[in-house]
Design a protein around this motif. Structure first.
Motif, PDB file in Angstrom:
ATOM      1  N   ARG A   1      10.565   9.912  -6.707  1.00  0.00           N
ATOM      2  CA  ARG A   1       9.946   9.079  -7.730  1.00  0.00           C
ATOM      3  C   ARG A   1       8.503   8.747  -7.399  1.00  0.00           C
ATOM      4  NH1 ARG A   1      13.019   3.626  -8.931  1.00  0.00           N
ATOM      5  NH2 ARG A   1      11.233   2.941 -10.145  1.00  0.00           N
ATOM      6  N   VAL A   2       8.282   8.312  -6.153  1.00  0.00           N
ATOM      7  CA  VAL A   2       6.933   7.905  -5.766  1.00  0.00           C
ATOM      8  C   VAL A   2       5.973   9.096  -5.880  1.00  0.00           C
ATOM      9  CG1 VAL A   2       5.503   7.101  -3.857  1.00  0.00           C
ATOM     10  CG2 VAL A   2       7.705   6.045  -4.274  1.00  0.00           C
ATOM     11  N   HIS A   3       6.407  10.257  -5.426  1.00  0.00           N
ATOM     12  CA  HIS A   3       5.516  11.413  -5.504  1.00  0.00           C
ATOM     13  C   HIS A   3       5.231  11.796  -6.947  1.00  0.00           C
ATOM     14  CE1 HIS A   3       5.377  11.810  -1.286  1.00  0.00           C
ATOM     15  NE2 HIS A   3       6.601  12.256  -1.112  1.00  0.00           N
ATOM     16  N   THR A   4       6.229  11.653  -7.798  1.00  0.00           N
ATOM     17  CA  THR A   4       5.989  11.947  -9.211  1.00  0.00           C
ATOM     18  C   THR A   4       4.965  10.962  -9.773  1.00  0.00           C
ATOM     19  OG1 THR A   4       8.297  12.617  -9.345  1.00  0.00           O
ATOM     20  CG2 THR A   4       7.117  12.408 -11.412  1.00  0.00           C
TER      21      THR A   4
ATOM     22  N   TYR B   1      -6.855  13.532   0.898  1.00  0.00           N
ATOM     23  CA  TYR B   1      -8.054  12.995   0.246  1.00  0.00           C
ATOM     24  C   TYR B   1      -7.680  11.906  -0.760  1.00  0.00           C
ATOM     25  CZ  TYR B   1     -10.786  16.992   2.001  1.00  0.00           C
ATOM     26  OH  TYR B   1     -11.431  17.925   2.783  1.00  0.00           O
ATOM     27  N   GLN B   2      -6.555  12.130  -1.441  1.00  0.00           N
ATOM     28  CA  GLN B   2      -6.139  11.166  -2.456  1.00  0.00           C
ATOM     29  C   GLN B   2      -5.848   9.817  -1.790  1.00  0.00           C
ATOM     30  OE1 GLN B   2      -2.170  11.758  -3.986  1.00  0.00           O
ATOM     31  NE2 GLN B   2      -2.621  10.901  -5.994  1.00  0.00           N
ATOM     32  N   PHE B   3      -5.220   9.872  -0.632  1.00  0.00           N
ATOM     33  CA  PHE B   3      -4.881   8.629   0.063  1.00  0.00           C
ATOM     34  C   PHE B   3      -6.075   8.039   0.811  1.00  0.00           C
ATOM     35  CE2 PHE B   3       0.042   8.873   0.577  1.00  0.00           C
ATOM     36  CZ  PHE B   3       0.152   8.949  -0.799  1.00  0.00           C
TER      37      PHE B   3
ATOM     38  N   SER C   1       0.860  -1.180   0.000  1.00  0.00           N
ATOM     39  CA  SER C   1       0.000   0.000   0.000  1.00  0.00           C
ATOM     40  C   SER C   1       0.896   1.228   0.000  1.00  0.00           C
ATOM     41  CB  SER C   1      -0.909   0.001   1.229  1.00  0.00           C
ATOM     42  OG  SER C   1      -0.171   0.384   2.369  1.00  0.00           O
ATOM     43  N   CYS C   2       0.307   2.326  -0.464  1.00  0.00           N
ATOM     44  CA  CYS C   2       1.070   3.563  -0.552  1.00  0.00           C
ATOM     45  C   CYS C   2       1.615   3.983   0.797  1.00  0.00           C
ATOM     46  CB  CYS C   2       0.140   4.657  -1.017  1.00  0.00           C
ATOM     47  SG  CYS C   2       0.590   5.261  -2.566  1.00  0.00           S
TER      48      CYS C   2
END
Lengths: 637, 294
Positions: free
Chosen positions: A283-286, B69-71, A224-225
């Motif tokens: 990278r992840v944020h992009t 909100y995105q998460f 998960s993020c």
């Protein structure tokens, strides 16, 4: 940077004699050790259940034993010496085994199948958990790179990498492990890659088996993020890398930096992991469509040519690609161009040393994308740039450039879209389809959210669309030094207000914020004029002001000055000539001596272009002084 | 409009990514990992309300809301999202600033609406009445934004005031009453755009572009701006670096100290060599001072 590639890593491998085929006695002995080990400790390797339920357990152990018997001796030997090297923190051996040994054995034995599983080799390394997590990290990387990862691989690789980071982060004191930076970078790079790959796989609800659906429903936290960001931020915090970078920037001494870094951060392992985590966050944020946050995480990072990230080509290219892309998303095209050009120049110079690296393909692909993005950026913000790089762009994307520059919606927009789709990062959405809830999942399938890449492309196209008319205006203005807006309106068959509106639009397209290297964070920038052609409007009179550029001499000057310097060095290092008349007999010997000395003297000069500012291709210092030197000395013949 | 207002594009991005009015606690929040903590969303939402009330815009703080909100799509509040988008649209410092795009990039990354309806249905039993407001207003906001970017100010005001779409109705009836500063922010934005191209402009044209009702209103608007003066039937705008450009010649500048090590050797060890080379290459723009100091 280049050092690692000049040395032949193979030469660092143990002597071939160390790889003598094992005799059957050896084999028995080793199995004896393995058996002994199991008898003593039971299997404590990671992921191995420890319950002791008789028959089943014995069968399992038998299975492992016979699996181990299948493993070729050379592989066993390799794993053992790899383990030994890591135990001894023997960095050169680790590096050579990591960079070439592993690949060599992969090619020989495992080009189409997995390496032996972690539990199978556990006995070879005394069940060393830390080594086994590292081994599995390589194991899964191989699966991802060469084979098709199945759902188990995806889950287990996540669990394994988390276990590894847990071991490192939650130990009572820093783990006394020292790995080559190349490996640390690859590890984190792979971590983000697998996250991205998983997110893409997860977003496709169709074609999932019952098992897969069940596993996804039960384990929403896998990849998960939040968990991925958590790992990266934890590494950043544990290593105090931001604080360290700030202190270094402020000129603190190494001791002061070490104190700020603390017990963990002062160890190269932690420091480097923290450092590379910042790049992974970029990278992840992009990927998540947040370019400002991406650049924010890099705010203390030095992007100049001496920084750590340039020591690893893959890291250098990835960092610049993402920074450049983030600038693009902010509409700061000149900054993006600068970043892309500088890394492409670097790559072109380095690639001769790189063709053997297993990552060469992916690095080259990323560079390819940057050429495409350069075509886009230079269309949107034309301005002076490196000629060599721009020639390559024209060669590869000539057709698309013409289409994009046409200013006609029906030809330009598809070209922009094509290049953007092909060259942007594989965007993803942090939200998983609701596998845990059957009804919601059905609703999701019936109306899936827009694909992240398509959404980002649409956004980008919105930005492009409003700029389309600009290039036509620009080419019109080139023809005049001043022109009345009404006249211009007649030419364009529009009313005067419309023309003036378009002029303002052109004005805004030729302004941008530019970052100055070494000044402030990446988000900082000063407003500047991006194009040679500028104008202002007085009432309805358009006054055009075109800025011309002088011929450039610096490159020529630098080359010649360097050449002169080389000549001078050669002369300086040559022994004084001895009058011929006095030494008629010994002159031959003397000359010979000169020739022996000369290469040594010339070799003391620079051997490569060092410290180049971005975009400065014109001033590349020449190499090859050694070969030229003898001919330039008046005493040579 | 206060008399000290300047209609000039900011010289640097600092006021954009770190505005001076941002409170310290918000700054700490959005620059650390705390920004991922869903509990902090109310702090940021309150700050958004303050911005709307004061006619200010802190792009980065608002992006932090959208990130949360995105998460956490379940937390997403359509009203807040639209407030952010609208504020980004009207309060962007220049028309080339990416505020609105950035907000869109995060705001539109949301799960399928069918699923949200499904979940709402579970929660509240009113799935039928649920309207996706973001989807309704989005086309309208995007249209307005495109018109601003293209500097089609006359059409912009037309759409702003009299567009008949559902989105326009929603914005006008539910959001604009709170966004008191929207129109004045927009006029300032347009004035900034004009000021970067025009050194003088006809009053009648300015009146149309700013959507002012009479020449008197134009005069009082112009009086509130630094460096703007009415002269007869046109308005003079003081030079600001963009509206007074001159043709120039770019001279090459190379910092020798950064190029390679030979520079200091050439100069310090054998000062004789350098003039010879200079002469030979006809280089007239090399900064010898820097070279010698190094």
């Amino acid at each position: 940077m280049s050092q690692a590639f000049y040395d032949d890593p193979e030469s660092l491998l143990p002597e071939p004699s160390a790889y003598q085929p094992a005799t059957s006695a050896d084999l028995d002995q080793r199995q004896g050790q393995y058996q002994e080990y199991i008898d003593e400790h039971g299997l404590t390797g990671a992921g191995v259940p420890q319950e002791d339920d008789g028959e089943e357990e014995r069968e399992r152990l038998e299975g492992l034993k016979s699996a181990l018997e299948q493993v070729p001796d050379e592989v066993k030997k390799f794993i053992q010496s790899f383990h030994q090297a890591i135990l001894n923190n023997d960095t050169p051996s680790i590096l050579s085994m990591y960079e070439s040994g592993w690949n060599r054995i992969t090619q020989q034995y495992y080009s189409n199948e997995e390496w032996p599983e972690g539990e199978v080799v556990a006995g070879l390394v005394g069940g060393d958990q830390l080594f086994l997590t590292l081994y599995r990290e390589l194991y899964f990387r191989h699966v991802y790179a060469k084979l098709e990862p199945n759902v188990d691989d995806r889950f287990q690789s996540y669990e394994n990498i988390c276990e590894l980071f847990n071991l490192l982060l939650n130990s009572e004191q820093p783990v006394p492990l020292d790995l080559p930076i190349q490996w640390l970078w690859d590890m984190l790079d792979e971590f983000v890659y697998q996250f991205q790959s998983f997110a893409q796989w997860r977003s496709v609800v169709k074609n999932k088996s019952e098992d897969e659906l069940a596993m996804l429903a039960e384990n929403p936290q896998i990849w998960s993020c939040y968990s991925v960001l958590n790992v990266l931020y934890s590494l950043v915090q544990k290593s105090q890398i931001n604080e360290q970078l700030v202190a270094e920037k402020n000129g603190s001494s190494p001791e002061e930096v070490a104190e700020i870094a603390g017990d963990y951060g002062s160890k190269p392992l932690y420091r480097n992991l923290g450092y590379f985590s910042l790049i992974c966050l970029l990278r992840v944020h992009t990927l998540l469509g947040d370019p400002t946050l991406a650049l924010q995480t890099m705010q203390n990072m030095d992007l100049s040519n001496n920084s750590l990230l340039t020591k690893i080509t893959a890291c250098h290219v990835t960092t610049y690609y993402h920074v450049g892309f983030a600038y693009m998303a902010l509409g700061r095209y000149p900054d993006a161009i600068k970043i892309f050009v500088s890394v492409l120049i670097f790559f072109n110079r380095m690639k001769q040393y790189h063709t053997r690296s297993y990552q060469y393909g992916s690095i080259a692909k990323q560079c390819e994308r940057m050429y495409a993005l350069l075509a886009v950026c230079t269309t949107l913000s034309p301005g002076p740039s490196d000629d060599g790089i721009m020639n390559t762009v024209k060669e590869r994307y000539g057709e698309q450039l013409t289409a994009m520059q046409s200013g006609k919606e029906e030809t330009a927009i598809p070209a922009f879209r094509e290049l953007f789709l092909g060259a942007s990062p594989k965007f993803l959405s942090p939200v998983s389809p609701p596998y845990e809830d059957h009804d919601s999942l059905a609703a999701w399938v019936s109306e899936p959210p827009q694909d992240a890449l398509v959404r980002q492309t649409d956004l980008f196209i919105q930005n492009v669309q409003v700029q389309l008319g600009v290039s036509t205006m620009r080419s019109f203005l080139k023809l005049y030094t001043s022109i009345d807006a009404t006249k211009l309106a007649n030419f364009l068959d529009e009313d005067e207000d419309t023309v003036l509106e378009r002029m303002m639009s052109l004005k805004s397209a030729s302004r941008s914020y530019g970052h100055k290297q070494g000044e402030g964070s990446l988000l900082d920038g000063e407003r500047f004029v991006t194009n040679n052609l500028d104008f202002f409007i007085d009432g309805s009179m358009v006054q055009v002001a075109e800025t011309t550029t002088n011929r450039r001499f610096a490159g020529f000057f630098i080359r010649n000055a360097e050449n002169a310097n080389r000549v001078f060095e050669t002369i300086k290092n040559a022994p004084l000539p001895i009058p011929r008349s006095a030494q008629s007999g010994g002159s031959g010997q003397q000359q010979q001596q000169q020739q022996q000395q000369r290469p040594g003297g010339a070799g003391g000069q620079r051997t490569g272009g060092q410290g180049k500012g971005p975009g400065g291709a014109g001033g590349a210092p020449r190499t090859g002084g050694v070969a030229r030197a003898p001919g330039t000395s008046p005493w040579a013949r | 409009m206060p008399s000290s207002t300047s209609a000039v594009a900011p010289k640097s991005t600092e006021s954009w990514h770190a505005p001076s009015f941002r409170p310290e606690d918000i700054n700490a929040l959005i620059s650390g990992v705390d920004r991922y903590n869903p509990h902090n969303v109310s702090l940021l939402e309150d700050y958004l309300d303050v911005q709307i009330k004061d006619g200010q815009h802190d792009c980065f703080a608002n992006l932090a809301i959208l990130k949360l909100y995105q998460f956490n799509p379940n937390m997403s509040n359509a009203k807040v999202v639209i407030d952010i988008l609208l504020l980004a649209l009207v309060s962007t410092p220049t028309i080339d600033s990416p505020d609105f795009s950035l907000a869109q990039s995060l705001a539109l990354d949301r799960p399928s609406q069918a699923m949200l309806k499904q979940q709402n249905y579970d929660d509240e039993d009113d799935a039928a009445g649920h309207v996706d407001e973001i989807e309704t207003v989005m086309p309208y906001l995007q249209k307005l934004w495109a018109l601003l970017k293209e500097c089609k100010f006359r059409e912009f005001w037309n759409v702003w005031k009299s567009d008949k779409s559902d989105g326009a109705e929603v914005i006008r009836s539910q959001y604009l009453p709170n966004h008191n500063h929207a129109v004045s922010s927009l006029r300032l934005l347009i004035a900034t755009t004009i000021a970067s191209s025009f050194s003088s402009i006809q009053t009648s044209r300015l009146q149309k572009w700013l959507d002012l009702d009479s020449a008197n209103e134009v005069s009082s608007f112009v009086e509130g701006l630094n460096g703007w003066t009415v002269q007869g039937d046109s308005v003079k705008i003081e030079g600001n670096g963009d509206n007074d450009v001159k043709a120039g010649v770019v001279k090459e500048q190379v910092e020798l100290s950064r190029e390679s090590r030979w520079t200091d050797q050439v100069v310090t060890e054998h000062g004789q060599l350098m003039p010879t080379i200079l002469c030979h290459c006809r280089v007239d723009e090399v900064d010898l001072g820097r070279c010698a100091v190094r």
